[in-house]
Design a protein around this motif. Structure first.
Motif, PDB file in Angstrom:
ATOM      1  N   CYS A 181      14.052   8.744   2.835  1.00 54.58           N
ATOM      2  CA  CYS A 181      15.121   7.550   3.229  1.00 54.58           C
ATOM      3  C   CYS A 181      16.376   8.499   3.382  1.00 54.58           C
ATOM      4  CB  CYS A 181      15.268   6.615   2.215  1.00 54.58           C
ATOM      5  SG  CYS A 181      13.790   5.592   1.974  1.00 54.58           S
ATOM      6  N   ARG A 182      16.444   9.749   3.464  1.00 51.50           N
ATOM      7  CA  ARG A 182      17.793  10.403   3.895  1.00 51.50           C
ATOM      8  C   ARG A 182      18.305  10.057   5.354  1.00 51.50           C
ATOM      9  NH1 ARG A 182      17.993  16.749   4.362  1.00 51.50           N
ATOM     10  NH2 ARG A 182      18.061  16.460   6.439  1.00 51.50           N
ATOM     11  N   SER A 183      17.571   9.722   6.292  1.00 53.00           N
ATOM     12  CA  SER A 183      18.142   9.160   7.322  1.00 53.00           C
ATOM     13  C   SER A 183      16.933   8.575   8.299  1.00 53.00           C
ATOM     14  CB  SER A 183      18.343  10.575   8.375  1.00 53.00           C
ATOM     15  OG  SER A 183      17.166  11.342   8.793  1.00 53.00           O
ATOM     16  N   LEU A 184      17.409   7.872   9.069  1.00 53.42           N
ATOM     17  CA  LEU A 184      16.592   6.887   9.901  1.00 53.42           C
ATOM     18  C   LEU A 184      15.375   7.720  10.618  1.00 53.42           C
ATOM     19  CD1 LEU A 184      15.624   4.182  11.091  1.00 53.42           C
ATOM     20  CD2 LEU A 184      17.422   4.344  12.917  1.00 53.42           C
ATOM     21  N   GLU A 185      16.037   9.058  11.273  1.00 59.93           N
ATOM     22  CA  GLU A 185      14.965   9.695  11.883  1.00 59.93           C
ATOM     23  C   GLU A 185      14.016  10.313  10.752  1.00 59.93           C
ATOM     24  OE1 GLU A 185      18.115  10.107  11.846  1.00 59.93           O
ATOM     25  OE2 GLU A 185      18.576   9.465  13.990  1.00 59.93           O
ATOM     26  N   ILE A 186      14.211  10.727   9.749  1.00 58.35           N
ATOM     27  CA  ILE A 186      13.237  11.106   8.727  1.00 58.35           C
ATOM     28  C   ILE A 186      12.289  10.023   8.436  1.00 58.35           C
ATOM     29  CG2 ILE A 186      12.842  12.000   6.317  1.00 58.35           C
ATOM     30  CD1 ILE A 186      15.457  13.585   6.798  1.00 58.35           C
ATOM     31  N   VAL A 238       7.869   5.462   7.059  1.00 63.25           N
ATOM     32  CA  VAL A 238       8.287   4.712   5.840  1.00 63.25           C
ATOM     33  C   VAL A 238       9.651   4.051   6.056  1.00 63.25           C
ATOM     34  CG1 VAL A 238       7.145   6.266   4.009  1.00 63.25           C
ATOM     35  CG2 VAL A 238       9.671   6.507   4.857  1.00 63.25           C
ATOM     36  N   GLN A 239       9.930   3.590   7.322  1.00 62.09           N
ATOM     37  CA  GLN A 239      11.252   2.877   7.404  1.00 62.09           C
ATOM     38  C   GLN A 239      11.208   1.401   6.977  1.00 62.09           C
ATOM     39  OE1 GLN A 239       9.027   3.941   9.911  1.00 62.09           O
ATOM     40  NE2 GLN A 239       8.951   2.921  11.773  1.00 62.09           N
ATOM     41  N   LYS A 240      10.122   0.656   6.972  1.00 59.15           N
ATOM     42  CA  LYS A 240      10.097  -0.402   6.106  1.00 59.15           C
ATOM     43  C   LYS A 240      10.597  -0.415   4.679  1.00 59.15           C
ATOM     44  CE  LYS A 240       7.312  -4.608   5.542  1.00 59.15           C
ATOM     45  NZ  LYS A 240       7.107  -4.569   4.177  1.00 59.15           N
ATOM     46  N   GLN A 241       9.827   0.492   4.126  1.00 57.68           N
ATOM     47  CA  GLN A 241       9.886   0.694   2.612  1.00 57.68           C
ATOM     48  C   GLN A 241      11.218   1.021   2.172  1.00 57.68           C
ATOM     49  OE1 GLN A 241       7.397   1.917   4.440  1.00 57.68           O
ATOM     50  NE2 GLN A 241       5.632   1.277   3.252  1.00 57.68           N
ATOM     51  N   CYS A 242      11.862   2.239   3.289  1.00 56.29           N
ATOM     52  CA  CYS A 242      13.248   2.409   3.229  1.00 56.29           C
ATOM     53  C   CYS A 242      14.275   1.346   3.060  1.00 56.29           C
ATOM     54  CB  CYS A 242      13.685   3.516   3.801  1.00 56.29           C
ATOM     55  SG  CYS A 242      12.884   5.196   3.566  1.00 56.29           S
ATOM     56  N   MET A 243      14.343   0.558   4.086  1.00 55.07           N
ATOM     57  CA  MET A 243      14.944  -0.727   4.309  1.00 55.07           C
ATOM     58  C   MET A 243      14.787  -1.491   3.087  1.00 55.07           C
ATOM     59  SD  MET A 243      14.256  -1.725   8.240  1.00 55.07           S
ATOM     60  CE  MET A 243      15.198  -2.961   8.184  1.00 55.07           C
ATOM     61  N   GLU A 244      13.734  -1.716   2.515  1.00 53.85           N
ATOM     62  CA  GLU A 244      13.616  -2.429   1.325  1.00 53.85           C
ATOM     63  C   GLU A 244      14.414  -1.942   0.240  1.00 53.85           C
ATOM     64  OE1 GLU A 244       9.505  -2.705   0.949  1.00 53.85           O
ATOM     65  OE2 GLU A 244       9.194  -4.519   2.177  1.00 53.85           O
ATOM     66  N   VAL A 245      14.245  -0.590   0.118  1.00 60.49           N
ATOM     67  CA  VAL A 245      14.776  -0.008  -1.123  1.00 60.49           C
ATOM     68  C   VAL A 245      16.505   0.073  -1.013  1.00 60.49           C
ATOM     69  CG1 VAL A 245      15.489   2.368  -2.041  1.00 60.49           C
ATOM     70  CG2 VAL A 245      12.889   1.632  -1.514  1.00 60.49           C
ATOM     71  N   ASN A 246      16.870   0.022   0.368  1.00 59.75           N
ATOM     72  CA  ASN A 246      18.547   0.053   0.473  1.00 59.75           C
ATOM     73  C   ASN A 246      18.783  -1.217  -0.059  1.00 59.75           C
ATOM     74  OD1 ASN A 246      18.628   2.877   1.128  1.00 59.75           O
ATOM     75  ND2 ASN A 246      18.301   2.523   3.491  1.00 59.75           N
ATOM     76  N   SER A 276       0.686  -1.239  -0.025  1.00 57.89           N
ATOM     77  CA  SER A 276      -0.159   0.109  -0.088  1.00 57.89           C
ATOM     78  C   SER A 276       0.675   1.211   0.052  1.00 57.89           C
ATOM     79  CB  SER A 276      -0.969  -0.058   1.233  1.00 57.89           C
ATOM     80  OG  SER A 276      -0.221   0.042   2.367  1.00 57.89           O
ATOM     81  N   HIS A 277       0.588   2.158  -0.395  1.00 55.76           N
ATOM     82  CA  HIS A 277       1.263   3.481  -0.604  1.00 55.76           C
ATOM     83  C   HIS A 277       1.306   4.138   0.864  1.00 55.76           C
ATOM     84  CE1 HIS A 277       1.243   4.108  -5.024  1.00 55.76           C
ATOM     85  NE2 HIS A 277       0.164   3.538  -4.939  1.00 55.76           N
ATOM     86  N   PRO A 278       2.594   4.562   1.352  1.00 56.54           N
ATOM     87  CA  PRO A 278       2.484   5.088   2.461  1.00 56.54           C
ATOM     88  C   PRO A 278       1.930   6.527   2.497  1.00 56.54           C
ATOM     89  CG  PRO A 278       4.530   5.177   1.387  1.00 56.54           C
ATOM     90  CD  PRO A 278       3.793   4.317   0.568  1.00 56.54           C
ATOM     91  N   LYS A 279       1.320   6.645   3.765  1.00 52.12           N
ATOM     92  CA  LYS A 279       0.648   8.123   3.630  1.00 52.12           C
ATOM     93  C   LYS A 279       1.220   8.812   4.916  1.00 52.12           C
ATOM     94  CE  LYS A 279      -3.597   6.508   1.506  1.00 52.12           C
ATOM     95  NZ  LYS A 279      -4.787   6.388   1.572  1.00 52.12           N
ATOM     96  N   PRO A 280       2.553   9.182   4.893  1.00 52.62           N
ATOM     97  CA  PRO A 280       3.132  10.010   6.021  1.00 52.62           C
ATOM     98  C   PRO A 280       2.577  11.395   6.041  1.00 52.62           C
ATOM     99  CG  PRO A 280       4.490   9.977   4.213  1.00 52.62           C
ATOM    100  CD  PRO A 280       3.181   9.303   3.606  1.00 52.62           C
ATOM    101  N   ALA A 281       2.624  11.698   7.538  1.00 49.65           N
ATOM    102  CA  ALA A 281       2.020  12.957   7.733  1.00 49.65           C
ATOM    103  C   ALA A 281       3.291  13.583   8.226  1.00 49.65           C
ATOM    104  CB  ALA A 281       1.025  12.958   8.774  1.00 49.65           C
ATOM    105  N   CYS A 282       4.158  14.166   7.510  1.00 49.31           N
ATOM    106  CA  CYS A 282       5.395  14.646   8.206  1.00 49.31           C
ATOM    107  C   CYS A 282       5.854  16.031   7.018  1.00 49.31           C
ATOM    108  CB  CYS A 282       6.608  13.649   7.817  1.00 49.31           C
ATOM    109  SG  CYS A 282       6.998  13.006   6.200  1.00 49.31           S
ATOM    110  N   ARG A 283       6.953  16.687   7.366  1.00 51.99           N
ATOM    111  CA  ARG A 283       7.203  17.784   6.942  1.00 51.99           C
ATOM    112  C   ARG A 283       8.263  17.608   5.765  1.00 51.99           C
ATOM    113  NH1 ARG A 283      11.781  20.142   9.815  1.00 51.99           N
ATOM    114  NH2 ARG A 283      12.327  18.721  11.531  1.00 51.99           N
ATOM    115  N   TYR A 284       8.528  16.575   5.241  1.00 52.46           N
ATOM    116  CA  TYR A 284       9.767  16.060   4.362  1.00 52.46           C
ATOM    117  C   TYR A 284       8.932  15.695   2.875  1.00 52.46           C
ATOM    118  CZ  TYR A 284      12.973  16.581   8.090  1.00 52.46           C
ATOM    119  OH  TYR A 284      13.706  16.894   9.269  1.00 52.46           O
TER     120      TYR A 284
END
Length: 257
Positions: free
Chosen positions: A37-42, A48-56, A23-31
């Motif tokens: 995926c620039r940093s773990l904090e973001i 979207v940490q799961k998706q970022c791990m998959e991309v990396n 499913s498309h992530p629907k983050p409520a964030c300012r980035y």
């Protein structure tokens, strides 16, 4: 000042949730998505940490260094704007895992030992201001710089777009910090460093955009870069080519200032 721009991958542009079960992530964030995926904090803030791990996990291993691209340019040079918007940024968007980008806004400007302004520019005072604004943005935003410069250079008015482009791609950096850099002397020092880098070019630059690859300039590489930078990066990279490099070659017109 030479500042390499190594930026994160664009995400989720072509995900088909129907076929993949994702499913498309629907983050409520300012980035924006380009920075998720620039940093773990973001990634955590945007959920979207799961998706970022998959991309990396699917990125090619960097066993060989990326192709180093350094662009010497002017903020209001029409040919530079075309190169940034039609060649450099689209190529980096697809091939950022195998290339790094350094931006040096100065070009055909001249340093003046005395006078009200320490620089004169080929396209007048507005270009000098554009150069120094972009130098400050590159210095202050680092990872987001190429997005912001592309945003400015693709706008109808480069200078007027600066603040909104900064807010869009680097919301944590205030416009007042850029304005302070421009007016408090830091901007002049950044421009002096860019002038020194430009004067040190061998062979000396005769026009802009002027592009070096892995620190070297050749007419052959310039010819190819102006018409098909994407193909050149794929050709110069010594590691395993990413799938994007298997596409058909596209040529664009070349021009200079």
């Amino acid at each position: 000042m030479k500042l390499s721009v190594l930026l994160p991958v664009f995400l989720f542009l072509c995900i088909d949730s129907r076929g993949s079960g994702m499913s498309h992530p629907k983050p409520a964030c300012r980035y924006p998505p380009s920075q998720w995926c620039r940093s773990l904090e973001i990634a955590i803030e945007c959920k979207v940490q799961k998706q970022c791990m998959e991309v990396n996990a699917t990125r090619p291993k960097q066993d060989v260094p990326p192709v180093s691209v350094t662009l010497y340019y002017e903020s209001l040079c029409p040919a530079c704007r075309v190169f940034i918007t039609q060649q450099l940024f689209p190529t980096w968007t697809m091939l950022q895992d195998i290339m790094s980008v350094t931006l040096v806004p100065y070009g055909n400007a001249k340093e003046i030992p005395s006078g009200n302004s320490p620089f004169t520019c080929q396209h007048g005072e507005p270009e000098c201001r554009g150069n120094i604004i972009e130098a400050c943005i590159i210095h202050l935003t680092r990872h987001s710089a190429l997005h912001i410069i592309y945003c400015m250079e693709s706008a109808a008015n480069v200078l007027s777009a600066a603040q909104s482009c900064l807010q869009l791609y680097a919301p944590s950096v205030s416009w007042s910090s850029v304005d302070s850099c421009v007016t408090n002397g830091l901007g002049d020092r950044l421009m002096h460093a860019n002038a020194a880098m430009t004067r040190a070019l061998k062979p000396p630059h005769t026009h802009v955009p002027w592009v070096t690859f892995n620190g070297e300039y050749t007419e052959e590489n310039e010819d190819m870069a102006m018409s098909s930078l994407f193909h050149l990066i794929c050709q110069l990279y010594k590691g395993v080519k990413p799938p994007a490099c298997n596409g058909a070659r596209v040529r664009l017109d070349r021009s200079f200032c």
